[in-house]
Design an enzyme around this catalytic site. Structure first.
Site, PDB file in Angstrom:
ATOM      1  N   ASN A 123       3.663  -7.596   9.334  1.00  0.00           N
ATOM      2  CA  ASN A 123       2.955  -8.675   8.648  1.00  0.00           C
ATOM      3  C   ASN A 123       3.761  -9.014   7.398  1.00  0.00           C
ATOM      4  O   ASN A 123       3.724  -8.284   6.418  1.00  0.00           O
ATOM      5  CB  ASN A 123       1.538  -8.199   8.263  1.00  0.00           C
ATOM      6  CG  ASN A 123       0.796  -9.243   7.456  1.00  0.00           C
ATOM      7  OD1 ASN A 123       1.231 -10.392   7.343  1.00  0.00           O
ATOM      8  ND2 ASN A 123      -0.343  -8.853   6.892  1.00  0.00           N
ATOM      9  N   LYS A 137       3.349 -11.492   5.494  1.00  0.00           N
ATOM     10  CA  LYS A 137       2.508 -12.157   4.478  1.00  0.00           C
ATOM     11  C   LYS A 137       3.248 -13.380   3.921  1.00  0.00           C
ATOM     12  O   LYS A 137       3.969 -14.051   4.655  1.00  0.00           O
ATOM     13  CB  LYS A 137       2.117 -11.169   3.373  1.00  0.00           C
ATOM     14  CG  LYS A 137       1.593  -9.852   3.915  1.00  0.00           C
ATOM     15  CD  LYS A 137       0.954  -9.008   2.853  1.00  0.00           C
ATOM     16  CE  LYS A 137       0.555  -7.669   3.448  1.00  0.00           C
ATOM     17  NZ  LYS A 137      -0.315  -6.921   2.594  1.00  0.00           N
ATOM     18  N   HIS A 162      -7.578 -10.918   8.161  1.00  0.00           N
ATOM     19  CA  HIS A 162      -6.936  -9.961   7.247  1.00  0.00           C
ATOM     20  C   HIS A 162      -7.754  -9.888   5.956  1.00  0.00           C
ATOM     21  O   HIS A 162      -8.285 -10.889   5.485  1.00  0.00           O
ATOM     22  CB  HIS A 162      -5.490 -10.393   6.955  1.00  0.00           C
ATOM     23  CG  HIS A 162      -4.706  -9.336   6.264  1.00  0.00           C
ATOM     24  ND1 HIS A 162      -4.829  -9.098   4.913  1.00  0.00           N
ATOM     25  CD2 HIS A 162      -3.819  -8.419   6.734  1.00  0.00           C
ATOM     26  CE1 HIS A 162      -4.041  -8.085   4.588  1.00  0.00           C
ATOM     27  NE2 HIS A 162      -3.415  -7.660   5.670  1.00  0.00           N
ATOM     28  N   GLU A 219      -6.960  -9.824   2.980  1.00  0.00           N
ATOM     29  CA  GLU A 219      -6.541 -10.727   1.891  1.00  0.00           C
ATOM     30  C   GLU A 219      -7.146 -12.108   2.088  1.00  0.00           C
ATOM     31  O   GLU A 219      -7.471 -12.791   1.118  1.00  0.00           O
ATOM     32  CB  GLU A 219      -5.002 -10.776   1.824  1.00  0.00           C
ATOM     33  CG  GLU A 219      -4.449  -9.463   1.268  1.00  0.00           C
ATOM     34  CD  GLU A 219      -3.054  -9.099   1.735  1.00  0.00           C
ATOM     35  OE1 GLU A 219      -2.379  -9.932   2.373  1.00  0.00           O
ATOM     36  OE2 GLU A 219      -2.634  -7.952   1.461  1.00  0.00           O
ATOM     37  N   GLU A 236      -7.756  -1.368   8.796  1.00  0.00           N
ATOM     38  CA  GLU A 236      -6.981  -1.352   7.556  1.00  0.00           C
ATOM     39  C   GLU A 236      -7.924  -1.108   6.372  1.00  0.00           C
ATOM     40  O   GLU A 236      -8.576  -2.052   5.907  1.00  0.00           O
ATOM     41  CB  GLU A 236      -6.292  -2.697   7.341  1.00  0.00           C
ATOM     42  CG  GLU A 236      -5.333  -3.088   8.430  1.00  0.00           C
ATOM     43  CD  GLU A 236      -4.274  -4.047   7.895  1.00  0.00           C
ATOM     44  OE1 GLU A 236      -3.100  -3.660   7.910  1.00  0.00           O
ATOM     45  OE2 GLU A 236      -4.616  -5.146   7.440  1.00  0.00           O
ATOM     46  N   GLY A 246      -0.946  -1.761   0.599  1.00  0.00           N
ATOM     47  CA  GLY A 246       0.037  -1.979  -0.464  1.00  0.00           C
ATOM     48  C   GLY A 246       0.034  -0.919  -1.557  1.00  0.00           C
ATOM     49  O   GLY A 246       0.716  -1.072  -2.566  1.00  0.00           O
ATOM     50  N   SER A 257      -0.167   1.010   4.139  1.00  0.00           N
ATOM     51  CA  SER A 257       0.856   1.891   3.576  1.00  0.00           C
ATOM     52  C   SER A 257       1.531   2.778   4.622  1.00  0.00           C
ATOM     53  O   SER A 257       1.815   3.949   4.375  1.00  0.00           O
ATOM     54  CB  SER A 257       0.272   2.721   2.424  1.00  0.00           C
ATOM     55  OG  SER A 257      -0.098   1.848   1.368  1.00  0.00           O
TER      56      SER A 257
HETATM   57  C1  PEP Z   1      -1.238  -5.204   5.573  1.00  0.00           C
HETATM   58  O1  PEP Z   1      -1.496  -5.872   4.579  1.00  0.00           O
HETATM   59  O2  PEP Z   1      -1.561  -5.596   6.705  1.00  0.00           O
HETATM   60  C2  PEP Z   1      -0.556  -3.926   5.382  1.00  0.00           C
HETATM   61  C3  PEP Z   1      -0.671  -3.022   6.296  1.00  0.00           C
HETATM   62  O3  PEP Z   1       0.156  -3.772   4.208  1.00  0.00           O
HETATM   63  P1  PEP Z   1       0.949  -2.453   3.704  1.00  0.00           P
HETATM   64  O4  PEP Z   1       1.666  -1.870   4.884  1.00  0.00           O
HETATM   65  O5  PEP Z   1       1.897  -2.989   2.668  1.00  0.00           O
HETATM   66  O6  PEP Z   1      -0.074  -1.539   3.141  1.00  0.00           O
END
Ligand code: PEP
Length: 250
Positions: free
Chosen positions: A9, A11, A95, A97, A166, A172, A213
């Site tokens: 992803n 983003k 997602h 976000e 998630e 992040g 992460s």
């Molecule tokens: C995400 O936002 O889908 C994600 C998994 O981000 P990160 O791997 O940076 O935590």
């Protein structure tokens, strides 16, 4: 037999030119392998050019969002029909976000899932609890609610869906949850899927993946859990030297 899948992803982290460069590097570096499915999700504006870069590779294309109608007066929206025309195989839906910054609701997620499936896109449905929901002891309830609302009245026929668990508070952060805890949540999701569809459909048409992460050092602990069939990767997917080892991890 379902394969594991690793999904990048990107983003809004890259310019289109950077996304094209990264796609080129990935195509070069990724060994021919058919053990794991790989998909990359660039910004919408980069989809067409990234599609050209990866067309002779095994990497599949995904989008980061779609609207729930194919056409019409929806200024600025992205049609799932057009995503299909652009050779997308996957689309990320719901997602955290988008839920947080754009007020995307479970009802919208449900409509988008149906629109994606109708356009032969595999929806990657994101669910996850916030830190306060977790602290208040509502985590499993929240996940059950998000999954069951996302798949309400969905006709799968022979199509596939992916559910990405998630935890919002680890995205992040550089600190993933304990893999056994993610496994527990996958069992909760599995039950919702079985209740809404069937054990057979769960076994053949639904993949459960973890996001938050993930990096080359922790990926194996996650995919070695019995119910985790891959990962959605944000930060570590932006650097070919961090992303390829996640795909190649054995
Ligand atoms: C995400 O936002 O889908 C994600 C998994 O981000 P990160 O791997 O940076 O935590």
């Amino acid at each position: 037999m379902k394969k594991n899948i690793i999904i990048a992803n990107w983003k809004m982290s890259l310019t289109d030119l950077e996304a094209i460069e990264l796609s080129k590097k990935l195509v070069k570096k990724l060994k021919k392998q058919n053990e794991v499915d790989v998909a990359i999700c660039p910004s919408h504006t980069a989809l067409d050019r990234v599609a050209s870069e990866i067309k002779r590779s095994e990497i599949k294309l995904g989008a980061q969002n779609c609207f729930w109608e194919d056409t019409g007066s929806f200024t600025g929206a992205i049609s799932p029909k057009v995503l299909n025309e652009l050779n997308c195989s996957y689309v990320i839906i719901g997602h955290s976000e988008r839920r947080e910054h754009l007020n995307e609701t479970d009802g919208m997620v449900n409509k988008k899932v149906k629109a994606a499936l109708a356009n032969n896109l595999i929806p990657i449905i994101c669910v996850g609890e916030t830190f306060s929901e977790r602290q208040e002891g509502h985590k499993d309830f929240k996940i059950m609610e998000q999954v069951s609302k996302a798949i309400k009245d969905v006709e799968l026929n022979n199509k596939e869906i992916i559910i990405a668990y998630e935890p919002v508070w680890v995205i992040g952060s550089g600190q993933a949850v304990e893999p056994v805890e993610a496994e527990h949540t996958m069992q909760v999701i599995r039950q919702v899927i079985i209740d809404n569809f069937s054990p057979e459909i769960f076994d053949t048409q639904v993949r459960l993946i973890y996001g938050g992460s993930i990096d080359k050092d922790n990926i194996l602990e996650f995919v070695n859990q019995p119910s985790i069939e891959g990962a959605l990767v944000g930060g570590a997917s932006l650097d070919v030297d961090k992303f390829v080892p996640i795909i190649d991890a054995k």
